[in-house]
Design a protein around this motif. Structure first.
Motif, PDB file in Angstrom:
ATOM      1  N   MET A  14      -2.228  -0.953   1.942  1.00  0.00           N
ATOM      2  CA  MET A  14      -3.637  -1.311   2.159  1.00  0.00           C
ATOM      3  C   MET A  14      -4.475  -1.032   0.921  1.00  0.00           C
ATOM      4  SD  MET A  14      -4.190   0.087   6.056  1.00  0.00           S
ATOM      5  CE  MET A  14      -3.224   1.580   5.920  1.00  0.00           C
ATOM      6  N   GLY A  15      -5.466  -1.893   0.688  1.00  0.00           N
ATOM      7  CA  GLY A  15      -6.439  -1.674  -0.371  1.00  0.00           C
ATOM      8  C   GLY A  15      -7.773  -1.312   0.256  1.00  0.00           C
ATOM      9  N   VAL A  16      -8.541  -0.487  -0.442  1.00  0.00           N
ATOM     10  CA  VAL A  16      -9.819  -0.038   0.119  1.00  0.00           C
ATOM     11  C   VAL A  16     -10.944  -0.294  -0.870  1.00  0.00           C
ATOM     12  CG1 VAL A  16     -11.076   1.896   1.131  1.00  0.00           C
ATOM     13  CG2 VAL A  16      -8.588   1.789   1.340  1.00  0.00           C
ATOM     14  N   VAL A  17     -12.062  -0.796  -0.339  1.00  0.00           N
ATOM     15  CA  VAL A  17     -13.268  -0.975  -1.148  1.00  0.00           C
ATOM     16  C   VAL A  17     -14.375  -0.148  -0.506  1.00  0.00           C
ATOM     17  CG1 VAL A  17     -14.986  -2.640  -1.944  1.00  0.00           C
ATOM     18  CG2 VAL A  17     -12.552  -3.256  -1.923  1.00  0.00           C
ATOM     19  N   ALA A  77      -8.323  -2.885  -6.262  1.00  0.00           N
ATOM     20  CA  ALA A  77      -7.540  -2.718  -5.031  1.00  0.00           C
ATOM     21  C   ALA A  77      -6.456  -3.798  -4.936  1.00  0.00           C
ATOM     22  CB  ALA A  77      -8.463  -2.768  -3.815  1.00  0.00           C
ATOM     23  N   LEU A  78      -6.801  -5.025  -5.367  1.00  0.00           N
ATOM     24  CA  LEU A  78      -5.840  -6.138  -5.264  1.00  0.00           C
ATOM     25  C   LEU A  78      -4.673  -5.983  -6.239  1.00  0.00           C
ATOM     26  CD1 LEU A  78      -8.337  -9.127  -4.873  1.00  0.00           C
ATOM     27  CD2 LEU A  78      -6.840  -8.154  -3.098  1.00  0.00           C
ATOM     28  N   MET A  79      -4.872  -5.225  -7.304  1.00  0.00           N
ATOM     29  CA  MET A  79      -3.803  -4.994  -8.286  1.00  0.00           C
ATOM     30  C   MET A  79      -2.554  -4.421  -7.636  1.00  0.00           C
ATOM     31  SD  MET A  79      -4.451  -5.916 -11.472  1.00  0.00           S
ATOM     32  CE  MET A  79      -3.351  -4.969 -12.534  1.00  0.00           C
ATOM     33  N   ILE A 113      -3.268  -5.669   3.417  1.00  0.00           N
ATOM     34  CA  ILE A 113      -4.493  -5.540   4.224  1.00  0.00           C
ATOM     35  C   ILE A 113      -5.584  -4.976   3.321  1.00  0.00           C
ATOM     36  CG2 ILE A 113      -5.534  -4.366   6.219  1.00  0.00           C
ATOM     37  CD1 ILE A 113      -2.585  -3.899   7.211  1.00  0.00           C
ATOM     38  N   MET A 114      -6.799  -5.513   3.436  1.00  0.00           N
ATOM     39  CA  MET A 114      -7.914  -4.965   2.668  1.00  0.00           C
ATOM     40  C   MET A 114      -8.964  -4.395   3.629  1.00  0.00           C
ATOM     41  SD  MET A 114      -7.818  -5.199  -0.757  1.00  0.00           S
ATOM     42  CE  MET A 114      -9.473  -5.494  -1.377  1.00  0.00           C
ATOM     43  N   LEU A 115      -9.389  -3.182   3.337  1.00  0.00           N
ATOM     44  CA  LEU A 115     -10.416  -2.535   4.151  1.00  0.00           C
ATOM     45  C   LEU A 115     -11.694  -2.410   3.323  1.00  0.00           C
ATOM     46  CD1 LEU A 115      -8.233   0.441   5.518  1.00  0.00           C
ATOM     47  CD2 LEU A 115      -8.518  -1.825   6.521  1.00  0.00           C
ATOM     48  N   ALA A 133      -8.550   7.523  -5.829  1.00  0.00           N
ATOM     49  CA  ALA A 133      -7.236   7.808  -6.403  1.00  0.00           C
ATOM     50  C   ALA A 133      -6.175   7.856  -5.307  1.00  0.00           C
ATOM     51  CB  ALA A 133      -7.268   9.134  -7.159  1.00  0.00           C
ATOM     52  N   LYS A 134      -6.524   8.475  -4.187  1.00  0.00           N
ATOM     53  CA  LYS A 134      -5.557   8.593  -3.096  1.00  0.00           C
ATOM     54  C   LYS A 134      -5.169   7.225  -2.541  1.00  0.00           C
ATOM     55  CE  LYS A 134      -4.695  10.200   1.501  1.00  0.00           C
ATOM     56  NZ  LYS A 134      -4.908  11.166   2.572  1.00  0.00           N
ATOM     57  N   VAL A 135      -6.176   6.374  -2.274  1.00  0.00           N
ATOM     58  CA  VAL A 135      -5.829   5.084  -1.664  1.00  0.00           C
ATOM     59  C   VAL A 135      -5.119   4.167  -2.655  1.00  0.00           C
ATOM     60  CG1 VAL A 135      -7.659   5.224   0.056  1.00  0.00           C
ATOM     61  CG2 VAL A 135      -8.076   3.985  -2.067  1.00  0.00           C
ATOM     62  N   LEU A 136      -5.231   4.465  -3.951  1.00  0.00           N
ATOM     63  CA  LEU A 136      -4.458   3.695  -4.927  1.00  0.00           C
ATOM     64  C   LEU A 136      -3.043   4.249  -5.079  1.00  0.00           C
ATOM     65  CD1 LEU A 136      -7.196   3.102  -7.625  1.00  0.00           C
ATOM     66  CD2 LEU A 136      -5.996   1.316  -6.354  1.00  0.00           C
ATOM     67  N   GLY A 137      -2.764   5.343  -4.404  1.00  0.00           N
ATOM     68  CA  GLY A 137      -1.409   5.865  -4.376  1.00  0.00           C
ATOM     69  C   GLY A 137      -1.115   6.952  -5.394  1.00  0.00           C
ATOM     70  N   LEU A 138      -2.130   7.420  -6.125  1.00  0.00           N
ATOM     71  CA  LEU A 138      -1.880   8.477  -7.106  1.00  0.00           C
ATOM     72  C   LEU A 138      -1.483   9.770  -6.396  1.00  0.00           C
ATOM     73  CD1 LEU A 138      -3.530   6.414  -8.849  1.00  0.00           C
ATOM     74  CD2 LEU A 138      -4.443   8.382 -10.082  1.00  0.00           C
ATOM     75  N   THR A 139      -0.567  10.509  -6.995  1.00  0.00           N
ATOM     76  CA  THR A 139      -0.216  11.809  -6.447  1.00  0.00           C
ATOM     77  C   THR A 139      -1.340  12.789  -6.775  1.00  0.00           C
ATOM     78  OG1 THR A 139       0.821  12.527  -8.494  1.00  0.00           O
ATOM     79  CG2 THR A 139       2.244  11.420  -6.887  1.00  0.00           C
TER      80      THR A 139
END
Ligand code: ADP
Ligand code: MG
Lengths: 252, 217
Positions: free
Chosen positions: A88-91, A159-161, A166-168, B124-130
């Motif tokens: 999931m991506g978040v904005v 986020a799309l990168m 799913i995008m939130l 950072a968390k939602v982009l998956g960074l530790t």
């Protein structure tokens, strides 16, 4: 029928004595664009944040693409959680760009150090996505030099990168000057047309009406009414829904 | 410059190396050590946090000169382990300074971390960074920028504080200056020493100004 992307059942969340989410149930199919509307404090952000593990649910089940983020109130193990939320991506309302990194590096940080993709691929992807949000020319700009609308479009591209399924979006235009909301909503509409599965918490009724295929009206921690834009905007059943819609159209 | 001042300058400059190396070693050790203490101050483990709090409280709450004397004169007298705690003058000075400045830097960094928005950790968390990647790539660079003015200030104080170690006869600038004044019955050597500290701090100020410009975003 599309595949089910998110299934939430019996979700509960409390902050101390404040029971913020009360037995929430809903499903999101692939390609759905769900708009969550409702007055401030009704629990919209908390609901979204539970889906992406920024808040821990106290009870209930959250399935993301058939994997349990939370099952009967029990969180999945941390490595599993990481894997699930990576879909999931978040904005965020306040963009949360990394201020010390250029636009390019904001987009590339996670693909580089999390996905360890190769440089050429990342570079091509960056240019493609910045093109889609109309910001190729700002690739080397620092976030502090961007307008709010530009920041939010960069945040969407960032986020799309990570190629989310799913995008939130949590009130993506609420922090913007009114004349800048259009450019962000346009990008989101384009995403919706490209069949991205999206959940959007918003006060932009025009966007909800035109881009969403399903509206959830939240009131005091429950989903009070749900339906198509036509159901909700033209034939609201509940008095509270009517009051809310009246209050928000009067403001415009 | 008169030959008298020149000869004073050259004799005092004999202490420059010691002053600068004490300064550099203290700085290089105390900054990472200070950051470690900052992380401990933020620990969820009560014991770890408690230890860090007591550390900062004691090192900031007692005189640096006392700490210096404690390391050099005091530690060797501790029953049992004292015989392993005998340090040369310069070593003792480095230890005391690094420990003392780490406490100050820990507080500076703690404040700097408070200035970083929760949204940065969430993004950072939602982009998956530790957790580590988040600290290293997102939080630390921003913390450095925020704390640079305070770190600069503390660094200038450190330069001046090195003069304290003359109390345990480390042969640095102040040690030679005092020697010259007593020998010649002439205060000029103190003025020369003061000028040397000013020059050092002049360069440090410039370096930090450049760093601030570089990290401005
Ligand atoms: N981190 C938190 N700690 C305590 N209470 C919170 C927290 N986040 C939200 N709340 C409370 O939860 C309720 C719902 O908030 P929120 O989900 O932000 O509503 P909305 O997004 O619909 O405006 C509010 O009463 C709010 O004060
Ligand atoms: Mg909200």
């Amino acid at each position: 029928m599309g595949k089910t992307m998110i299934r939430v059942s019996g979700l509960n969340k409390r902050f101390g004595d404040n029971h913020v989410l009360k037995d929430i149930n809903f499903e999101v199919e692939q390609g759905d664009v769900i708009a969550i509307i409702g007055s401030s404090g009704s629990g919209k952000s908390t609901l979204l944040r539970c889906l992406i593990d920024l808040e821990k649910a106290d009870g209930g089940t959250i399935m993301i693409e058939d994997k349990a983020l939370v099952k009967d109130g029990v969180q999945a193990p941390p490595t599993e959680v990481r894997k699930i939320i990576s879909r999931m991506g978040v904005v965020f309302q306040h963009f949360n760009l990394f201020p010390h990194l250029s636009v390019r590096k904001n987009l590339q940080l996670a693909p580089k150090i999390v996905n360890k993709e190769n440089k050429a691929k990342i570079e091509a992807h960056t240019e493609k996505l910045l093109g889609e949000v109309g910001l190729e020319s700002r690739i080397d700009a620092m976030p502090s030099t961007l307008s709010g609308g530009e920041k939010q479009r960069v945040a969407i591209a960032r986020a799309l990168m990570m190629n989310p399924d799913i995008m939130l979006f949590d009130e993506p235009t609420s922090a913007l000057d009114p004349e800048l909301t259009g450019e962000v909503l346009k990008v989101m509409s384009d995403l919706a047309k490209a069949k991205m599965t999206m959940i959007v918490v918003t006060h932009e009724m025009g966007f909800a009406r035109s881009a969403a295929n399903k509206i959830l009206f939240m009131n005091d921690g429950i989903i009070l009414e749900e339906g198509t834009p036509d159901d909700i905007f033209n034939h609201p059943k509940n008095q509270r829904t009517k009051d809310f819609l009246a209050s928000i159209t009067n403001k415009d | 410059m008169s030959p008298h001042v020149l000869s004073l300058l050259s004799s005092i400059m004999a202490g420059l190396g010691k002053t600068l190396s004490l300064f550099a070693i203290s700085l290089i050790v105390s900054i990472p050590l200070g950051f470690l203490v900052t992380l401990m101050l933020r620990s969820k483990l009560k014991v770890v946090k408690g230890i860090a709090e007591v550390y900062v409280y004691i090192l900031r709450g007692t005189p640096l000169l006392l700490q210096l004397f404690f390391v050099y004169f005091g530690l060797p007298f501790i029953p049992g382990i004292g015989k392993y705690m005998v340090f040369e003058r310069f070593q003792a000075a480095c230890i005391a300074f690094a420990l003392n400045y780490a406490a100050y830097f820990a507080e500076i960094f703690r404040g700097g971390l408070l200035a970083i928005d929760d949204g940065q950790y969430e993004a950072a968390k939602v982009l998956g960074l530790t957790h580590f990647q988040t600290m290293w790539r997102v939080v630390l660079p921003q913390m450095i920028r925020v704390t640079l003015p305070a770190v600069s200030n503390e660094t200038i104080v450190l330069v001046k504080d090195t003069a304290l170690v003359t109390a345990i006869a480390v042969p640095e600038i102040m040690y030679y200056a005092k020697g010259a004044v007593v020998r010649d019955a002439d205060p000029t050597a103190f003025i020369v020493a003061g000028a040397i500290y000013l020059v050092i701090n002049f360069f440090i100020t410039i370096i930090f100004k450049e760093l601030e410009k570089k990290t401005d975003f």
